[in-house]
Scaffold this active site. Sequence first.
Site, mmCIF file in Angstrom:
data_model
loop_
_atom_site.group_PDB
_atom_site.id
_atom_site.type_symbol
_atom_site.label_atom_id
_atom_site.label_comp_id
_atom_site.label_asym_id
_atom_site.label_seq_id
_atom_site.Cartn_x
_atom_site.Cartn_y
_atom_site.Cartn_z
ATOM 1 N N ARG A 1 0.829 -1.205 0.000
ATOM 2 C CA ARG A 1 0.000 0.000 0.000
ATOM 3 C C ARG A 1 0.867 1.260 0.000
ATOM 4 O O ARG A 1 0.547 2.247 -0.674
ATOM 5 C CB ARG A 1 -0.911 -0.006 1.239
ATOM 6 C CG ARG A 1 -1.866 1.157 1.268
ATOM 7 C CD ARG A 1 -2.831 1.094 2.440
ATOM 8 N NE ARG A 1 -3.771 2.208 2.374
ATOM 9 C CZ ARG A 1 -4.175 2.907 3.415
ATOM 10 N NH1 ARG A 1 -3.745 2.597 4.641
ATOM 11 N NH2 ARG A 1 -5.006 3.914 3.269
ATOM 12 N N HIS B 1 0.720 4.802 -2.441
ATOM 13 C CA HIS B 1 0.579 6.166 -1.929
ATOM 14 C C HIS B 1 1.817 6.997 -2.274
ATOM 15 O O HIS B 1 1.706 8.168 -2.624
ATOM 16 C CB HIS B 1 0.336 6.141 -0.416
ATOM 17 C CG HIS B 1 -1.049 5.694 -0.061
ATOM 18 N ND1 HIS B 1 -1.918 6.453 0.683
ATOM 19 C CD2 HIS B 1 -1.718 4.558 -0.372
ATOM 20 C CE1 HIS B 1 -3.070 5.796 0.822
ATOM 21 N NE2 HIS B 1 -2.963 4.643 0.197
ATOM 22 N N ASN C 1 -3.714 8.691 4.437
ATOM 23 C CA ASN C 1 -2.392 8.059 4.366
ATOM 24 C C ASN C 1 -2.090 7.273 5.647
ATOM 25 O O ASN C 1 -0.931 7.140 6.038
ATOM 26 C CB ASN C 1 -1.308 9.108 4.116
ATOM 27 C CG ASN C 1 -1.357 9.663 2.706
ATOM 28 O OD1 ASN C 1 -1.843 8.992 1.795
ATOM 29 N ND2 ASN C 1 -0.865 10.874 2.529
ATOM 30 N N HIS D 1 -6.092 -5.188 -3.332
ATOM 31 C CA HIS D 1 -7.022 -5.385 -2.211
ATOM 32 C C HIS D 1 -7.433 -6.849 -2.061
ATOM 33 O O HIS D 1 -8.413 -7.154 -1.395
ATOM 34 C CB HIS D 1 -8.253 -4.476 -2.363
ATOM 35 C CG HIS D 1 -7.955 -3.025 -2.140
ATOM 36 N ND1 HIS D 1 -8.874 -2.020 -2.346
ATOM 37 C CD2 HIS D 1 -6.823 -2.397 -1.719
ATOM 38 C CE1 HIS D 1 -8.322 -0.849 -2.069
ATOM 39 N NE2 HIS D 1 -7.077 -1.040 -1.693
HETATM 40 C C1 HEM Z 1 -8.146 2.423 -6.563
HETATM 41 C C2 HEM Z 1 -8.155 3.250 -5.531
HETATM 42 C C3 HEM Z 1 -7.833 2.834 -4.126
HETATM 43 C C4 HEM Z 1 -8.535 3.209 -3.017
HETATM 44 C C5 HEM Z 1 -9.757 4.107 -2.970
HETATM 45 C C6 HEM Z 1 -7.899 2.562 -1.892
HETATM 46 C C7 HEM Z 1 -8.307 2.707 -0.577
HETATM 47 C C8 HEM Z 1 -7.848 1.937 0.476
HETATM 48 C C9 HEM Z 1 -8.354 2.005 1.824
HETATM 49 C C10 HEM Z 1 -9.452 2.943 2.307
HETATM 50 C C11 HEM Z 1 -7.684 1.070 2.555
HETATM 51 C C12 HEM Z 1 -7.901 0.751 4.040
HETATM 52 C C13 HEM Z 1 -7.089 1.673 4.916
HETATM 53 C C14 HEM Z 1 -7.367 1.454 6.383
HETATM 54 O O1 HEM Z 1 -8.479 1.643 6.798
HETATM 55 O O2 HEM Z 1 -6.456 1.061 7.125
HETATM 56 C C15 HEM Z 1 -6.743 0.429 1.672
HETATM 57 C C16 HEM Z 1 -5.890 -0.593 2.042
HETATM 58 C C17 HEM Z 1 -4.990 -1.170 1.186
HETATM 59 N N1 HEM Z 1 -4.686 -0.770 -0.088
HETATM 60 FE FE1 HEM Z 1 -5.778 0.485 -1.226
HETATM 61 N N2 HEM Z 1 -6.841 1.809 -2.332
HETATM 62 C C18 HEM Z 1 -6.765 1.947 -3.696
HETATM 63 C C19 HEM Z 1 -5.788 1.398 -4.513
HETATM 64 C C20 HEM Z 1 -4.754 0.607 -4.080
HETATM 65 C C21 HEM Z 1 -3.631 0.219 -4.893
HETATM 66 C C22 HEM Z 1 -3.409 0.655 -6.337
HETATM 67 C C23 HEM Z 1 -2.837 -0.567 -4.114
HETATM 68 C C24 HEM Z 1 -1.522 -1.210 -4.438
HETATM 69 C C25 HEM Z 1 -1.123 -1.489 -5.659
HETATM 70 C C26 HEM Z 1 -3.492 -0.692 -2.820
HETATM 71 C C27 HEM Z 1 -3.060 -1.471 -1.784
HETATM 72 C C28 HEM Z 1 -3.712 -1.580 -0.574
HETATM 73 C C29 HEM Z 1 -3.376 -2.593 0.422
HETATM 74 C C30 HEM Z 1 -2.385 -3.745 0.246
HETATM 75 C C31 HEM Z 1 -4.182 -2.334 1.527
HETATM 76 C C32 HEM Z 1 -4.179 -3.097 2.862
HETATM 77 C C33 HEM Z 1 -3.151 -2.455 3.767
HETATM 78 C C34 HEM Z 1 -2.975 -3.170 5.097
HETATM 79 O O3 HEM Z 1 -3.628 -4.176 5.378
HETATM 80 O O4 HEM Z 1 -2.143 -2.670 5.886
HETATM 81 N N3 HEM Z 1 -4.639 0.069 -2.833
HETATM 82 N N4 HEM Z 1 -6.848 0.979 0.427
#
Ligand code: HEM
Length: 328
Positions: free
Chosen positions: A63, A67, A95, A194
Site C-alpha cells: 500500500r 501512496h 495516508n 485489495h
Molecule cells: C483504486 C483506488 C484505491 C482506493 C480508494 C484505496 C483505498 C484503500 C483504503 C481505504 C484502505 C484501508 C485503509 C485502512 O483503513 O487502514 C486500503 C488498504 C490497502 N490498499 Fe488500497 N486503495 C486503492 C488502490 C490501491 C492500490 C493501487 C494498491 C496497491 C497497488 C493498494 C493497496 C492496498 C493494500 C495492500 C491495503 C491493505 C493495507 C494493510 O492491510 O495494511 N490500494 N486501500
Amino acid sequence: MSVQLFWGIIFVLYGIRTGGLGSQNSLSVDFYEASCPTVDSIVFDTMTKLAKESNVVPPSTLRMFFHDCFIEGCDASIMISSTSSMKAERELPENNIAQNAFEAIVEVKKAVDRVCPGVVSCADIIAMAARDAVRLLGGPNWDVLKGRLDGFVSSAARAKGKVPLAEADATQLIQAFAARKLSVLDMVVLSGAHTVGFSHCNQFTNRLYNFSPGLKSDPSLNSTFALELEQTCPKGGDPNRFQPFDITTPFVFDNKYFKNLQSGKGLLFSDQDLVNSNLSVDIVRNLASSQEVFFSQFVDSMVKLGNVGVKTKLSVGNIRSDCTAFNS
Ligand code: HEM
Ligand SMILES: *[C@@H]1O[C@H](CO)[C@@H](O)[C@H](O)[C@H]1NC(C)=O
Ligand SMILES: *[C@@H]1O[C@H](CO)[C@@H](O)[C@H](O)[C@H]1NC(C)=O
C-alpha cells in the site's frame, strides 16, 4: 549487417529493456550493477525476515508504494516525518498506512546501507519492497526498474486529494489514474492489491448504515456479507476495528478479489463500483476468470505505477541517508 544497423538494433533493445523508447526517465533493472550489485537480494532477504516477524508488513508495504507514487511521484515523500515547521503528507487521514511499513523500509535501508552505504534511494527501496511483498504473499515476481531519486517535498497540504478515497466511484478512480498516465485497465488491475490486507471499519460503515438519503445500505452489497460486516463493525463501534478485504484468504495474493466483487463482496465502495460501472465490469470479468492474466497484467501495471513522476535529476532529488528525514 552494416555497423549502423547493428547499433540501431542494440539501441532499440536497450530502449525496450530500460522502459521504452521515448520514456522520459532513465530507470533500469541493473542501475546498481556497479554500486550495489546485490541490492535486490538484500531487500528480499530483509523483507522475508520482517514478514516472518509480522504479517502486517507485506500488505502495508504494498500500500505504501501506491501512496508514494500517487503523491509527488515515486520519490519516498510518503516516508518523511513531520517536523515543528512542516506537516508531512503521511499525516493525512487517508495516508494511515500501518506503522509496520515505515519501520520495514527503515530496516531494509539499513540492511542495504551496511553493504553499499549511501547509494540506493529510499524510493527504489520502496519499489523493491513492494515487489517482494507481492512475492511473499504468493503473487508474481518481476524485475524492478531502479534509479529513482528521493524527493525534497513532503507536505500534507499538497498531498490533499492526491490519493483516491474509499468513497470514490469508478469514474473518479479512472480520472485519478489517468492523471498519472495509467489506464482503466491499470486502475482495475492495481485495485486487485485489495486481495490482501485490511480496512478499518470507518472506511465503509456508511455502506451499512447511512448510504444515501432514503437508502440505509448500499444495494450492491451482498446481503449475507453485509450481515457479517455489521457484526465486525457495529454502528458507533470501536473505530479501531478492521475487516479483511478478502474474507477467505487475506494473506494470499490471488484473483479472489475480482470473484468477490462479482458476488457483491467488495469491501469499499471504490471496490464494488468496479463491477457496478460498465466502464470496468468487463475487465473485472476477465481478471476473475484467470489468475494468470491477473498476475501478468499486475506486473505490467506495477512497473507503470513505478514510473509515475520519478525524479532522476540531482536538482530535484538525492539519496536520503535516513528515509524519514531530508538530508541536512
Ligand atoms: C483504486 C483506488 C484505491 C482506493 C480508494 C484505496 C483505498 C484503500 C483504503 C481505504 C484502505 C484501508 C485503509 C485502512 O483503513 O487502514 C486500503 C488498504 C490497502 N490498499 Fe488500497 N486503495 C486503492 C488502490 C490501491 C492500490 C493501487 C494498491 C496497491 C497497488 C493498494 C493497496 C492496498 C493494500 C495492500 C491495503 C491493505 C493495507 C494493510 O492491510 O495494511 N490500494 N486501500
Ligand atoms: C451472496 O453471498 C452468498 C454467500 O457467500 C452467496 O451464496 C450468494 O450467491 C451471494 N449473492 C450474490 C447476489 O452474489
Ligand atoms: C452503461 O450503462 C448505462 C446504464 O447503466 C447505459 O445507459 C450506457 O449506455 C452504458 N454505456 C456503455 C458504454 O455501454
